[in-house]
Design a protein around this motif. Structure first.
Motif, PDB file in Angstrom:
ATOM      1  N   ILE A  34       4.631  39.952 -40.549  1.00 14.32           N
ATOM      2  CA  ILE A  34       5.828  39.457 -41.225  1.00 14.32           C
ATOM      3  C   ILE A  34       5.878  40.165 -42.571  1.00 14.32           C
ATOM      4  CG2 ILE A  34       7.034  37.473 -42.188  1.00 14.32           C
ATOM      5  CD1 ILE A  34       5.554  35.704 -40.206  1.00 14.32           C
ATOM      6  N   LEU A  35       6.801  41.100 -42.716  1.00  8.71           N
ATOM      7  CA  LEU A  35       6.917  41.871 -43.950  1.00  8.71           C
ATOM      8  C   LEU A  35       8.334  41.735 -44.496  1.00  8.71           C
ATOM      9  CD1 LEU A  35       5.093  45.211 -42.998  1.00  8.71           C
ATOM     10  CD2 LEU A  35       4.159  43.273 -44.262  1.00  8.71           C
ATOM     11  N   GLY A  36       8.443  41.395 -45.765  1.00 12.62           N
ATOM     12  CA  GLY A  36       9.749  41.264 -46.401  1.00 12.62           C
ATOM     13  C   GLY A  36       9.710  41.775 -47.828  1.00 12.62           C
ATOM     14  N   ARG A  37      10.850  42.237 -48.309  1.00 13.22           N
ATOM     15  CA  ARG A  37      10.911  42.779 -49.671  1.00 13.22           C
ATOM     16  C   ARG A  37      10.690  41.699 -50.730  1.00 13.22           C
ATOM     17  NH1 ARG A  37      12.782  47.891 -49.704  1.00 13.22           N
ATOM     18  NH2 ARG A  37      14.085  48.591 -47.970  1.00 13.22           N
ATOM     19  N   THR A  38      11.292  40.537 -50.527  1.00 14.70           N
ATOM     20  CA  THR A  38      11.249  39.481 -51.525  1.00 14.70           C
ATOM     21  C   THR A  38      10.749  38.187 -50.890  1.00 14.70           C
ATOM     22  OG1 THR A  38      13.500  38.693 -51.087  1.00 14.70           O
ATOM     23  CG2 THR A  38      13.263  40.531 -52.657  1.00 14.70           C
ATOM     24  N   ARG A  39      10.517  37.210 -51.765  1.00 14.90           N
ATOM     25  CA  ARG A  39      10.096  35.903 -51.280  1.00 14.90           C
ATOM     26  C   ARG A  39      11.149  35.312 -50.350  1.00 14.90           C
ATOM     27  NH1 ARG A  39       9.695  30.358 -52.245  1.00 14.90           N
ATOM     28  NH2 ARG A  39       7.520  29.601 -52.293  1.00 14.90           N
ATOM     29  N   GLN A  40      12.422  35.423 -50.720  1.00 16.75           N
ATOM     30  CA  GLN A  40      13.486  34.878 -49.888  1.00 16.75           C
ATOM     31  C   GLN A  40      13.591  35.596 -48.549  1.00 16.75           C
ATOM     32  OE1 GLN A  40      13.723  31.878 -51.291  1.00 16.75           O
ATOM     33  NE2 GLN A  40      15.880  31.944 -50.628  1.00 16.75           N
ATOM     34  N   ASP A  41      13.286  36.875 -48.522  1.00 16.64           N
ATOM     35  CA  ASP A  41      13.274  37.595 -47.244  1.00 16.64           C
ATOM     36  C   ASP A  41      12.186  37.046 -46.336  1.00 16.64           C
ATOM     37  OD1 ASP A  41      15.372  39.256 -48.024  1.00 16.64           O
ATOM     38  OD2 ASP A  41      14.012  40.719 -48.924  1.00 16.64           O
ATOM     39  N   GLU A  77      -4.343  39.592 -48.971  1.00 17.59           N
ATOM     40  CA  GLU A  77      -3.664  38.805 -49.999  1.00 17.59           C
ATOM     41  C   GLU A  77      -2.171  38.813 -49.673  1.00 17.59           C
ATOM     42  OE1 GLU A  77      -4.967  40.953 -53.445  1.00 17.59           O
ATOM     43  OE2 GLU A  77      -6.784  39.765 -53.646  1.00 17.59           O
ATOM     44  N   ASP A  78      -1.816  38.166 -48.573  1.00 22.87           N
ATOM     45  CA  ASP A  78      -0.468  38.276 -48.035  1.00 22.87           C
ATOM     46  C   ASP A  78       0.489  37.341 -48.763  1.00 22.87           C
ATOM     47  OD1 ASP A  78       1.829  38.426 -46.305  1.00 22.87           O
ATOM     48  OD2 ASP A  78       0.480  39.165 -44.743  1.00 22.87           O
ATOM     49  N   PRO A  79       1.598  37.859 -49.295  1.00 25.08           N
ATOM     50  CA  PRO A  79       2.574  36.980 -49.953  1.00 25.08           C
ATOM     51  C   PRO A  79       3.246  36.000 -49.006  1.00 25.08           C
ATOM     52  CG  PRO A  79       3.414  39.231 -49.791  1.00 25.08           C
ATOM     53  CD  PRO A  79       1.977  39.281 -49.397  1.00 25.08           C
ATOM     54  N   VAL A  80       3.101  36.193 -47.698  1.00 27.06           N
ATOM     55  CA  VAL A  80       3.646  35.220 -46.743  1.00 27.06           C
ATOM     56  C   VAL A  80       3.001  33.852 -46.952  1.00 27.06           C
ATOM     57  CG1 VAL A  80       3.760  34.616 -44.284  1.00 27.06           C
ATOM     58  CG2 VAL A  80       4.339  36.925 -45.031  1.00 27.06           C
ATOM     59  N   LEU A  81       1.734  33.838 -47.368  1.00 31.01           N
ATOM     60  CA  LEU A  81       1.044  32.568 -47.586  1.00 31.01           C
ATOM     61  C   LEU A  81       1.728  31.718 -48.647  1.00 31.01           C
ATOM     62  CD1 LEU A  81      -2.678  33.729 -47.423  1.00 31.01           C
ATOM     63  CD2 LEU A  81      -1.588  32.064 -45.904  1.00 31.01           C
ATOM     64  N   ASP A  82       2.430  32.374 -49.560  1.00 32.18           N
ATOM     65  CA  ASP A  82       3.081  31.644 -50.640  1.00 32.18           C
ATOM     66  C   ASP A  82       4.292  30.854 -50.162  1.00 32.18           C
ATOM     67  OD1 ASP A  82       3.354  31.011 -53.475  1.00 32.18           O
ATOM     68  OD2 ASP A  82       5.138  32.283 -53.431  1.00 32.18           O
ATOM     69  N   VAL A  83       4.831  31.213 -48.999  1.00 32.68           N
ATOM     70  CA  VAL A  83       6.024  30.511 -48.497  1.00 32.68           C
ATOM     71  C   VAL A  83       5.752  29.722 -47.217  1.00 32.68           C
ATOM     72  CG1 VAL A  83       7.665  32.045 -49.595  1.00 32.68           C
ATOM     73  CG2 VAL A  83       6.793  32.640 -47.345  1.00 32.68           C
ATOM     74  N   LEU A  84       4.561  29.858 -46.655  1.00 35.21           N
ATOM     75  CA  LEU A  84       4.214  29.079 -45.470  1.00 35.21           C
ATOM     76  C   LEU A  84       3.957  27.626 -45.873  1.00 35.21           C
ATOM     77  CD1 LEU A  84       1.766  31.258 -43.343  1.00 35.21           C
ATOM     78  CD2 LEU A  84       3.819  30.114 -42.511  1.00 35.21           C
ATOM     79  N   PRO A  85       4.608  26.650 -45.236  1.00 33.02           N
ATOM     80  CA  PRO A  85       4.234  25.242 -45.480  1.00 33.02           C
ATOM     81  C   PRO A  85       2.762  25.055 -45.141  1.00 33.02           C
ATOM     82  CG  PRO A  85       6.285  25.394 -44.232  1.00 33.02           C
ATOM     83  CD  PRO A  85       5.708  26.774 -44.281  1.00 33.02           C
ATOM     84  N   SER A  86       1.976  24.609 -46.109  1.00 32.95           N
ATOM     85  CA  SER A  86       0.522  24.661 -45.949  1.00 32.95           C
ATOM     86  C   SER A  86      -0.120  23.330 -45.600  1.00 32.95           C
ATOM     87  CB  SER A  86      -0.112  25.192 -47.245  1.00 32.95           C
ATOM     88  OG  SER A  86       0.263  24.387 -48.352  1.00 32.95           O
ATOM     89  N   GLY A  87       0.668  22.278 -45.450  1.00 35.68           N
ATOM     90  CA  GLY A  87       0.068  20.972 -45.213  1.00 35.68           C
ATOM     91  C   GLY A  87      -0.797  20.921 -43.973  1.00 35.68           C
ATOM     92  N   ARG A  88      -0.352  21.558 -42.883  1.00 39.21           N
ATOM     93  CA  ARG A  88      -1.130  21.517 -41.632  1.00 39.21           C
ATOM     94  C   ARG A  88      -1.564  22.912 -41.188  1.00 39.21           C
ATOM     95  NH1 ARG A  88       1.334  18.860 -36.912  1.00 39.21           N
ATOM     96  NH2 ARG A  88       3.318  19.860 -37.486  1.00 39.21           N
ATOM     97  N   LEU A  89      -1.572  23.834 -42.116  1.00 38.37           N
ATOM     98  CA  LEU A  89      -1.987  25.201 -41.804  1.00 38.37           C
ATOM     99  C   LEU A  89      -3.483  25.230 -41.526  1.00 38.37           C
ATOM    100  CD1 LEU A  89      -0.323  27.851 -41.806  1.00 38.37           C
ATOM    101  CD2 LEU A  89      -1.274  28.319 -44.067  1.00 38.37           C
TER     102      LEU A  89
END
Length: 427
Positions: free
Chosen positions: A232-239, A264-276
């Motif tokens: 999962i690769l995106g330019r921005t957080r919103q992407d 150090e994947d920025p995807v982790l910053d937007v993944l809901p982490s409660g049940r990750l």
């Protein structure tokens, strides 16, 4: 014992050795030829006591890859299919074969060598150092339904026609990473990967690409059930939010997705982490070795504003002297966004020809070579640090030789900064 190049006539014997060691079957049409971007080497069974003709006693393939190094690109020899025939195990073939691999990487102009070991300890004896591990998480897809759609973005199916856009985007979005393969032909052929691989591109209303997601849908009867998300690769957080929102649409057919991430994947910053959760299973190790210290340094750009010079000493007792260009002493300079690494013997020769003394000048706070201090590394610390994203303190914490005064250490840390290495490809 002689290690030689393997040719077309050796393909069947080598493939028999490789599939016997790692599993799999050769197609009924016969063994696949070696890839033109690989160098295959091996040891003949017939040259050994009790050996027979037509059998490869030990062999390996060296891939001619290029990897990202903090905004630059370095040549890297990927070691694949290294195996010893069961009849010849325990007879001391591994060491000469791996030493020949390292020497051949140098001869082919590689800055690094990379491999994925099942037994890291035996490779560490030859200077390889762990630099990364596979990183996968299990994502409850129902949680992603809470993500709101991102306006101004739409998804495009990836086909033969749109695949070049994905490849271009991959190279652009990973250019600042450390360790990522450029995925060039012929090791990575043009076209769709196949084997159930699918992907979508994320674009804006004007058709400009902003990201992509790729996956394989595993059948219920397969060992890994559900959805395997490769990237999962995106330019921005919103992407990245938009791509994860799309991933959540799979919740109607499967409960979880196994998502592969960079270190150090920025995807982790937007993944809901409660049940990750960490994905189950044994995660692979990535090991790298410096082959040519000067080439590894000069492949990367210097950080903006960094200017200065240090003396770098790398010690390597893991392979015979002259096997590779990892060991030595260099004057390493950063200036105008570029790095240069000049062998001290060459520098001293130039100084002598110019009529200058090469002795230190403590009264001037430096030396005739302009270096403000010295860093001394063993081959494992050099491999860890030159791969990028780690610091001298990390090397010392691992018990590696990494000596230098604080000012010089900070300079080297700044020179090699960046995200920790990530490798999303296996071979």
């Amino acid at each position: 014992m002689r290690v030689r190049d393997l040719g077309v006539e050796d393909a069947r014997a080598y493939r028999a050795l490789s599939t016997g060691a790692f599993g799999g079957r050769e197609p009924a049409t016969g063994p696949r030829p070696f890839n033109p971007a690989e160098t295959a080497i091996g040891i003949d069974s017939a040259s050994l006591p009790g050996g027979v003709a037509g059998v490869i006693a030990a062999g390996a393939r060296i891939r001619h890859d290029r990897i990202t190094v903090g905004g630059g690109v370095a040549a890297c020899g990927g070691v694949a299919g290294l195996a010893v025939h069961p009849a010849h195990r325990g007879n001391g073939l591994f060491g000469p074969l791996l030493t020949a691999v390292i020497a051949r990487c140098q001869a082919e102009g590689m800055a690094f060598s990379m491999l994925y070991p099942s037994n890291p300890a035996i490779y560490r004896r030859f200077g390889y150092q762990e630099v990364a591990r596979e990183n996968e998480v299990q994502v409850p897809l129902g949680d992603l339904q809470r993500l709101r759609p991102v306006p101004g973005r739409r998804l495009v199916p990836v086909t033969e026609e749109t695949m070049p856009r994905l490849r271009s985007l991959y190279r652009e979005l990973t250019a600042g990473d450390n360790g990522m393969l450029l995925r060039e032909g012929p090791l990575f052929p043009d076209g769709l990967p196949g084997d159930g691989w699918s992907a979508v591109l994320l674009e804006d209303a004007e058709g400009h690409d902003h990201g992509y997601m790729s996956w394989t849908r595993a059948a219920e009867y397969e060992a890994v059930e559900g959805l395997e998300v490769h990237e999962i690769l995106g330019r921005t957080r919103q992407d990245r939010v938009a791509l994860l929102q799309s991933l959540g649409s799979w919740s109607t057919v499967t409960a979880h997705a196994r998502v592969r991430l960079r270190t150090e994947d920025p995807v982790l910053d937007v993944l809901p982490s409660g049940r990750l959760q960490a994905a189950p299973g044994i995660l692979g190790i990535v090991m790298m070795r410096v082959i040519d210290t000067a080439a590894a340094l000069e492949a990367r750009p210097a950080p903006a504003g960094l200017d200065g010079a240090i003396r770098l000493v790398v010690e390597d007792s893991t392979v015979p002297g002259g096997t590779c260009r990892a060991a030595g002493t260099w004057i390493v300079r950063a200036h105008d966004g570029a790095i240069s690494a000049q062998c001290v013997a060459e520098y001293d020769g130039q100084e002598a020809r110019a009529g200058h003394a090469a002795a230190s000048r403590p009264d001037q706070g430096g030396s005739s070579d302009g270096a403000v201090g010295e860093v001394r590394l063993d081959i494992h610390a050099a491999s860890l640090l030159l791969a990028g994203g780690r610091c001298m303190a990390d090397a010392r914490r691992l018990g590696l030789l990494a000596e230098g005064d604080p000012t010089t250490a900070r300079f080297l840390d700044a020179l090699l900064a960046g995200p920790r290495p990530s490798v999303l490809d296996a071979f």
